[in-house]
Design an enzyme around this catalytic site. Structure first.
Site, PDB file in Angstrom:
ATOM      1  CE1 TYR A   1      -2.194   2.993   0.864  1.00 48.43           C
ATOM      2  CE2 TYR A   1      -1.457   3.030   2.615  1.00 48.43           C
ATOM      3  CZ  TYR A   1      -2.450   3.835   2.198  1.00 48.43           C
ATOM      4  OH  TYR A   1      -2.768   5.371   2.218  1.00 48.43           O
TER       5      TYR A   1
ATOM      6  CE  LYS B   1      -2.490   5.989  -1.101  1.00 56.89           C
ATOM      7  NZ  LYS B   1      -3.880   7.316  -1.638  1.00 56.89           N
TER       8      LYS B   1
ATOM      9  NE  ARG C   1       0.417   3.584  14.479  1.00 61.47           N
ATOM     10  CZ  ARG C   1       1.534   2.840  15.050  1.00 61.47           C
ATOM     11  NH1 ARG C   1       2.108   2.806  15.454  1.00 61.47           N
ATOM     12  NH2 ARG C   1       1.416   1.557  14.190  1.00 61.47           N
TER      13      ARG C   1
ATOM     14  N   GLY D   1       4.854  -5.731  11.222  1.00 59.41           N
ATOM     15  CA  GLY D   1       4.485  -4.507  10.545  1.00 59.41           C
ATOM     16  C   GLY D   1       4.959  -3.212  11.326  1.00 59.41           C
TER      17      GLY D   1
HETATM   18  N1  UDP Z   1      -4.700  -1.149  17.089  1.00 59.18           N
HETATM   19  C1  UDP Z   1      -5.180  -2.250  18.228  1.00 59.18           C
HETATM   20  N2  UDP Z   1      -6.393  -2.929  18.244  1.00 59.18           N
HETATM   21  C2  UDP Z   1      -7.154  -3.211  16.963  1.00 59.18           C
HETATM   22  C3  UDP Z   1      -6.600  -2.530  15.788  1.00 59.18           C
HETATM   23  C4  UDP Z   1      -5.431  -1.252  15.929  1.00 59.18           C
HETATM   24  O1  UDP Z   1      -4.850  -2.066  18.900  1.00 59.18           O
HETATM   25  O2  UDP Z   1      -8.478  -3.846  16.979  1.00 59.18           O
HETATM   26  C5  UDP Z   1      -3.506  -0.462  17.099  1.00 59.18           C
HETATM   27  C6  UDP Z   1      -2.759  -0.913  15.960  1.00 59.18           C
HETATM   28  O3  UDP Z   1      -1.688  -1.868  16.312  1.00 59.18           O
HETATM   29  C7  UDP Z   1      -1.830   0.618  16.298  1.00 59.18           C
HETATM   30  C8  UDP Z   1      -3.327   1.564  16.191  1.00 59.18           C
HETATM   31  O4  UDP Z   1      -3.674   1.225  17.154  1.00 59.18           O
HETATM   32  O5  UDP Z   1      -0.848   0.768  16.728  1.00 59.18           O
HETATM   33  C9  UDP Z   1      -3.798   2.215  14.999  1.00 59.18           C
HETATM   34  O6  UDP Z   1      -3.958   1.485  13.902  1.00 59.18           O
HETATM   35  P1  UDP Z   1      -4.868   1.659  12.664  1.00 59.18           P
HETATM   36  O7  UDP Z   1      -5.081   0.397  12.161  1.00 59.18           O
HETATM   37  O8  UDP Z   1      -5.875   2.158  12.914  1.00 59.18           O
HETATM   38  O9  UDP Z   1      -4.418   2.226  11.922  1.00 59.18           O
HETATM   39  P2  UDP Z   1      -1.880   2.336  11.523  1.00 59.18           P
HETATM   40  O10 UDP Z   1      -1.239   3.136  12.170  1.00 59.18           O
HETATM   41  O11 UDP Z   1      -2.003   0.904  11.826  1.00 59.18           O
HETATM   42  O12 UDP Z   1      -2.110   2.824  10.310  1.00 59.18           O
END
Ligand code: UDP
Length: 336
Positions: A153, A157, A233, A296
């Protein structure tokens, strides 16, 4: 009287796209939307029109269809294109990298070709923080940091940015890349928001779960080197992102070639802090179940947005509390 600026939004029936459409119509732009409705919806377009009390032109077109794309761009005659369309799930991109190249790169090629042929010389592109890959330090990430995409992905980009940069050079066009961090929240009215079926990001998942009995969520890792052990984040409100897009539209005519801006809040929030913000917005406790780390995931990802502050004059207004509150308003009004 000056002619209103004409904007064509690809992916305008999606989450960020519909908010952008509502905002720009409200500010006297003439808005056209190009969307294949694969994830966007007519309902989102209707809601955007209701919020702005204005109509937009809708082209139900698939950007993978080069001829249809040229015909739509020729019909819309935009002064500027906001290119938001594309697939965005990192996990899906790992499973189907070829599909992502077609959905994100081939579509950008077709759009560029249509812009070239139809005389459009300004474009604002929705890129992503994930082009930077795993941050080498815990410091906020800035636009000068190395590009190191770690998922198909993110690679699409990076490739799309490069293709647009070539377009900028070839046509002396204006290209603005906006690298979004974790976009969430909803329109403050609760009339527009992010679809939660399927919910793939943290905030929409929490919203959906909060409507269930005994809500719970798995926290992907509680042993990260962060103060509470969960990942950090930079969450940014969709309406602040939309403001950044509008400021980029105002800035684009001042440049020839391309420029890049991070859009985040420069504030990190941990997964546990997001859960707490959602609990406080909804009044419903959520059980946080410790789970294994997700492959990741960087431990910490925060934007340095000095360029957007200084050059675009962009200053995000909304907090994590607002994001959770507005997303909950939307969730309650939209969920069946
Ligand atoms: N996350 C989590 N549980 C979930 C979904 C996401 O702990 O069911 C965590 C994920 O590991 C990351 C953060 O929430 O640290 C944000 O994840 P998201 O997939 O929304 O966005 P990303 O930062 O991966 O683009």
């Amino acid at each position: 009287m000056a002619r209103r600026q004409r904007v064509l939004i690809t992916g305008g029936a999606g989450y960020i796209g519909a908010h952008t459409a509502a905002h720009l119509m409200d500010r006297k732009f003439e808005v056209s939307v190009l969307d294949n409705l694969s994830t966007g919806t007519r309902d989102a377009l209707n809601r955007a029109q209701r919020i702005a009390a204005k109509d937009l032109d809708f082209y139900e077109i698939d950007l993978r269809d080069a001829d249809a794309t040229i015909n739509a761009v020729r019909a819309a005659q935009p002064d500027v294109v906001i290119h938001l369309a594309g697939s965005k799930s990192v996990a899906q991109s790992v499973e189907s990298p070829e599909e992502f190249k077609i959905n994100n790169v081939q579509t950008t090629v077709n759009l560029i070709s249509a812009m070239g042929q139809c005389g459009v010389r300004q474009v604002v592109f929705a890129s992503t923080a994930s082009v930077y890959g795993e941050p080498k330090t815990g410091d906020p990430v800035s636009e000068n940091d190395a590009i190191a995409p770690e998922s198909p992905y993110a690679q699409t980009k990076v490739t799309s940015e490069a293709l647009l940069n070539d377009f900028g050079r070839a046509y002396s066009a204006s290209v603005v890349h906006l690298r979004f961090f974790n976009v969430c929240g909803a329109h403050a009215s609760g009339l527009l928001g992010e679809a939660t079926s399927p919910a793939t990001n943290l905030m929409p998942i929490l919203m959906k779960r909060s409507q269930e009995n005994a809500p719970s969520i798995t926290v992907f890792g509680t042993d990260w080197p962060t103060p509470d052990g969960s990942c950090i984040r930079d969450y940014v409100h969709v309406e602040d992102v939309v403001l950044g897009i509008r400021l980029a539209l105002a800035y684009a005519p001042r440049i020839v070639g391309h420029e890049v801006f991070n859009l985040g809040t420069e504030r990190g929030s941990s997964v546990l802090e997001v859960i707490a913000a959602v609990e406080s917005a909804t009044g419903r406790p959520i059980q946080a179940r410790p789970g294994p780390r997700r492959a990741g995931d960087p431990s910490r990802y925060i934007a340095n947005c000095a360029r957007a502050h200084q050059i675009l004059g962009w200053h995000p207004q909304w907090t994590l509390t607002d994001m959770a509150h507005h997303a909950w308003l939307w969730q309650q009004s939209s969920a069946s």
